[in-house]
Design a protein around this motif. Structure first.
Motif, PDB file in Angstrom:
ATOM      1  N   LEU A  33       0.908  -1.371   0.087  1.00 51.21           N
ATOM      2  CA  LEU A  33      -0.037   0.066   0.050  1.00 51.21           C
ATOM      3  C   LEU A  33       1.055   1.409  -0.110  1.00 51.21           C
ATOM      4  CD1 LEU A  33      -2.940  -0.919   2.546  1.00 51.21           C
ATOM      5  CD2 LEU A  33      -2.994  -0.825   0.159  1.00 51.21           C
ATOM      6  N   ALA A  34       0.495   2.335  -0.767  1.00 52.86           N
ATOM      7  CA  ALA A  34       1.205   3.524  -0.614  1.00 52.86           C
ATOM      8  C   ALA A  34       0.019   4.671  -0.709  1.00 52.86           C
ATOM      9  CB  ALA A  34       2.061   3.847  -1.902  1.00 52.86           C
ATOM     10  N   ASP A  35       0.213   5.728  -0.239  1.00 53.59           N
ATOM     11  CA  ASP A  35      -0.845   6.782   0.045  1.00 53.59           C
ATOM     12  C   ASP A  35      -0.730   8.175  -0.676  1.00 53.59           C
ATOM     13  OD1 ASP A  35       0.913   7.902   1.813  1.00 53.59           O
ATOM     14  OD2 ASP A  35      -0.319   7.701   3.483  1.00 53.59           O
ATOM     15  N   SER A  36       0.583   8.053  -1.360  1.00 53.16           N
ATOM     16  CA  SER A  36       1.110   9.185  -1.909  1.00 53.16           C
ATOM     17  C   SER A  36       2.061   8.671  -3.218  1.00 53.16           C
ATOM     18  CB  SER A  36       1.711  10.095  -1.006  1.00 53.16           C
ATOM     19  OG  SER A  36       2.964   9.477  -0.402  1.00 53.16           O
ATOM     20  N   GLY A  37       2.576  10.012  -3.817  1.00 57.00           N
ATOM     21  CA  GLY A  37       3.603   9.642  -4.887  1.00 57.00           C
ATOM     22  C   GLY A  37       4.913   9.160  -4.090  1.00 57.00           C
ATOM     23  N   GLN A  38       5.373   9.963  -3.376  1.00 57.23           N
ATOM     24  CA  GLN A  38       6.326   9.720  -2.439  1.00 57.23           C
ATOM     25  C   GLN A  38       6.531   8.250  -1.789  1.00 57.23           C
ATOM     26  OE1 GLN A  38       7.221  12.390   0.920  1.00 57.23           O
ATOM     27  NE2 GLN A  38       9.463  11.367   1.333  1.00 57.23           N
ATOM     28  N   SER A  39       5.438   7.760  -0.865  1.00 57.44           N
ATOM     29  CA  SER A  39       5.338   6.464  -0.481  1.00 57.44           C
ATOM     30  C   SER A  39       5.512   5.401  -1.836  1.00 57.44           C
ATOM     31  CB  SER A  39       4.146   6.264   0.350  1.00 57.44           C
ATOM     32  OG  SER A  39       2.951   6.551  -0.188  1.00 57.44           O
ATOM     33  N   LEU A  40       5.001   5.746  -2.770  1.00 54.84           N
ATOM     34  CA  LEU A  40       4.862   4.827  -4.056  1.00 54.84           C
ATOM     35  C   LEU A  40       6.354   4.697  -4.275  1.00 54.84           C
ATOM     36  CD1 LEU A  40       3.770   3.284  -6.608  1.00 54.84           C
ATOM     37  CD2 LEU A  40       3.373   5.548  -7.564  1.00 54.84           C
ATOM     38  N   ARG A  41       7.049   5.905  -4.493  1.00 52.62           N
ATOM     39  CA  ARG A  41       8.384   5.592  -5.238  1.00 52.62           C
ATOM     40  C   ARG A  41       9.228   4.650  -4.092  1.00 52.62           C
ATOM     41  NH1 ARG A  41       7.108  11.172  -5.259  1.00 52.62           N
ATOM     42  NH2 ARG A  41       6.444  11.921  -7.327  1.00 52.62           N
ATOM     43  N   GLN A  42       9.030   4.933  -2.800  1.00 53.97           N
ATOM     44  CA  GLN A  42       9.694   4.211  -1.585  1.00 53.97           C
ATOM     45  C   GLN A  42       9.287   2.643  -1.935  1.00 53.97           C
ATOM     46  OE1 GLN A  42       8.293   6.310   1.632  1.00 53.97           O
ATOM     47  NE2 GLN A  42      10.094   7.807   1.581  1.00 53.97           N
ATOM     48  N   ALA A  43       7.983   2.392  -1.977  1.00 51.24           N
ATOM     49  CA  ALA A  43       7.734   1.135  -2.327  1.00 51.24           C
ATOM     50  C   ALA A  43       8.112   0.352  -3.337  1.00 51.24           C
ATOM     51  CB  ALA A  43       6.193   1.024  -1.934  1.00 51.24           C
ATOM     52  N   TYR A  44       8.296   1.225  -4.725  1.00 45.11           N
ATOM     53  CA  TYR A  44       8.835   0.520  -5.834  1.00 45.11           C
ATOM     54  C   TYR A  44      10.411   0.219  -5.740  1.00 45.11           C
ATOM     55  CZ  TYR A  44       9.236  -0.278 -10.731  1.00 45.11           C
ATOM     56  OH  TYR A  44       9.526  -1.162 -12.045  1.00 45.11           O
ATOM     57  N   ARG A  45      11.023   1.218  -4.975  1.00 54.80           N
ATOM     58  CA  ARG A  45      12.378   0.775  -4.680  1.00 54.80           C
ATOM     59  C   ARG A  45      12.851  -0.377  -3.902  1.00 54.80           C
ATOM     60  NH1 ARG A  45      12.775   6.630  -4.496  1.00 54.80           N
ATOM     61  NH2 ARG A  45      12.673   6.743  -2.201  1.00 54.80           N
ATOM     62  N   ARG A  46      11.900  -0.498  -2.934  1.00 56.90           N
ATOM     63  CA  ARG A  46      12.060  -1.826  -2.280  1.00 56.90           C
ATOM     64  C   ARG A  46      11.854  -2.963  -2.996  1.00 56.90           C
ATOM     65  NH1 ARG A  46       9.399   1.465   1.724  1.00 56.90           N
ATOM     66  NH2 ARG A  46       7.417   0.303   1.387  1.00 56.90           N
ATOM     67  N   ASN A  47      10.797  -2.995  -3.842  1.00 58.05           N
ATOM     68  CA  ASN A  47      10.543  -4.094  -4.486  1.00 58.05           C
ATOM     69  C   ASN A  47       9.692  -3.681  -5.900  1.00 58.05           C
ATOM     70  OD1 ASN A  47       9.682  -6.670  -5.369  1.00 58.05           O
ATOM     71  ND2 ASN A  47       7.816  -6.830  -3.910  1.00 58.05           N
ATOM     72  N   GLU A  48      10.326  -3.827  -6.844  1.00 53.78           N
ATOM     73  CA  GLU A  48       9.788  -3.498  -8.252  1.00 53.78           C
ATOM     74  C   GLU A  48       8.764  -4.200  -8.554  1.00 53.78           C
ATOM     75  OE1 GLU A  48      12.732  -3.457 -11.323  1.00 53.78           O
ATOM     76  OE2 GLU A  48      14.127  -1.891 -10.388  1.00 53.78           O
ATOM     77  N   ALA A  49       7.618  -3.514  -8.459  1.00 53.34           N
ATOM     78  CA  ALA A  49       6.176  -4.436  -8.616  1.00 53.34           C
ATOM     79  C   ALA A  49       5.938  -4.686 -10.116  1.00 53.34           C
ATOM     80  CB  ALA A  49       4.999  -3.510  -7.995  1.00 53.34           C
ATOM     81  N   ASP A  50       4.951  -5.403 -10.124  1.00 52.52           N
ATOM     82  CA  ASP A  50       4.571  -5.743 -11.705  1.00 52.52           C
ATOM     83  C   ASP A  50       3.436  -5.068 -12.022  1.00 52.52           C
ATOM     84  OD1 ASP A  50       5.934  -8.614 -12.030  1.00 52.52           O
ATOM     85  OD2 ASP A  50       4.773  -8.990 -10.132  1.00 52.52           O
ATOM     86  N   LEU A  51       2.612  -4.312 -11.088  1.00 50.63           N
ATOM     87  CA  LEU A  51       1.561  -3.422 -11.505  1.00 50.63           C
ATOM     88  C   LEU A  51       1.425  -2.458 -10.495  1.00 50.63           C
ATOM     89  CD1 LEU A  51      -1.657  -4.751 -13.285  1.00 50.63           C
ATOM     90  CD2 LEU A  51      -1.789  -3.330 -11.164  1.00 50.63           C
ATOM     91  N   VAL A  52       0.880  -1.053 -10.844  1.00 50.24           N
ATOM     92  CA  VAL A  52       0.555  -0.252 -10.193  1.00 50.24           C
ATOM     93  C   VAL A  52      -0.756   0.242 -10.368  1.00 50.24           C
ATOM     94  CG1 VAL A  52       0.902   2.249  -9.237  1.00 50.24           C
ATOM     95  CG2 VAL A  52       3.055   0.913  -9.672  1.00 50.24           C
ATOM     96  N   LEU A  53      -1.636   0.100  -9.231  1.00 48.03           N
ATOM     97  CA  LEU A  53      -3.079   0.399  -9.176  1.00 48.03           C
ATOM     98  C   LEU A  53      -2.992   1.949  -8.469  1.00 48.03           C
ATOM     99  CD1 LEU A  53      -5.796  -0.980  -9.700  1.00 48.03           C
ATOM    100  CD2 LEU A  53      -5.880  -1.422  -7.706  1.00 48.03           C
ATOM    101  N   LEU A  54      -3.430   2.762  -9.607  1.00 49.52           N
ATOM    102  CA  LEU A  54      -3.032   4.199  -8.996  1.00 49.52           C
ATOM    103  C   LEU A  54      -4.494   5.013  -9.217  1.00 49.52           C
ATOM    104  CD1 LEU A  54      -1.280   6.633  -8.688  1.00 49.52           C
ATOM    105  CD2 LEU A  54      -1.187   6.903 -11.084  1.00 49.52           C
ATOM    106  N   ASP A  55      -4.757   5.506  -7.983  1.00 51.93           N
ATOM    107  CA  ASP A  55      -6.186   6.172  -7.678  1.00 51.93           C
ATOM    108  C   ASP A  55      -5.635   7.799  -8.084  1.00 51.93           C
ATOM    109  OD1 ASP A  55      -8.517   7.877  -6.979  1.00 51.93           O
ATOM    110  OD2 ASP A  55      -9.055   6.278  -5.603  1.00 51.93           O
TER     111      ASP A  55
END
Length: 241
Positions: A33-55
């Motif tokens: 889960l991410a609640d902002s662009g910044q937390s999304l970038r942090q999550a992706y750096r930790r684990n490159e996801a296959d898909l982002v579901l973006l509100d």
């Protein structure tokens, strides 16, 4: 890639985010889960996801800008979630490079079907790596760039979805391709313009880079065909493609 596909859900409504996480985990996905662009970038750096579901509705942040950033800096698939009913807003998301969109409120089954379709398309994209040739043009599916014979630099750069669609059209050497085959999603909702938007973006890029030889034309009630200007389209019944 891990055995279970991984998804980052970007949603600033905690209740909605947790509900999505619960349903996606139950369906067999790894979910962050991410609640902002910044937390999304942090999550992706930790684990490159296959898909982002973006509100798209993230308070002061512009979800469209985040989608553009993801498409330009990563290879992750993107599905946008929007509560905006206007067609222009959905088209804007696709123009930003998103693979697909879903409008609130939506059923979990519909969301899961769209996720499966996008991941399936991405998996198919990974198989025919290398060059696809048509006349003097070469599409490099690895770098998502189109080259012309004799040119020292790529003619244009495409998004993953654009490269997939152009690759399908190039392989048919002028034959018509159905919308269902292009979308790889089965029968189309008459109001779904996602394929048209992506094709429109490809045509715009071809035009802006001066590539007039490659012509993508609609086949009424069926789909699209690509031809090399100066050559005749194959004589065929589109329903057979």
């Amino acid at each position: 890639m891990d055995e279970k596909p991984s998804i980052i859900v970007v949603e600033d409504d905690q209740r909605m985010g947790l509900a999505l996480q619960r349903n996606l985990t139950k369906a067999g996905y790894q979910v962050m889960l991410a609640d902002s662009g910044q937390s999304l970038r942090q999550a992706y750096r930790r684990n490159e996801a296959d898909l982002v579901l973006l509100d798209l509705n993230l308070g002061i942040e512009d979800g469209i800008d985040i989608a553009r950033e993801l498409v330009s800096t990563t290879s992750v698939a993107v599905i946008i979630i929007t509560g905006r009913l206007e067609l222009e807003d959905r088209v804007e998301g696709l123009d930003a490079g998103a693979d697909d969109y879903i409008v609130k409120p939506f059923a979990t089954d519909e969301l899961l079907a769209r996720i499966r379709a996008v991941l399936r398309r991405r998996a198919l994209d990974d198989v025919p790596s290398g060059m696809i040739e048509f006349g003097p043009y070469r599409l490099d599916t690895t770098t998502q760039t189109l080259h012309r014979e004799g040119a020292s630099t790529p003619s244009l750069t495409l998004t993953g979805t654009e490269a997939r669609l152009l690759g399908i059209l190039l392989r048919q050497h002028g034959r018509a391709v159905s919308r269902e085959r292009l979308s790889n999603r089965g029968p189309q909702d008459p109001g779904d313009r996602s394929i048209d938007v992506h094709i429109g973006n490809i045509r715009r890029k071809l035009r802006e880079t001066g590539i007039d030889e490659l012509v993508i034309s609609p086949v009424r009630g069926f789909g699209y065909r690509l031809r090399l200007d100066g050559t005749e389209a194959p004589d065929e019944d589109p329903a057979e493609s």
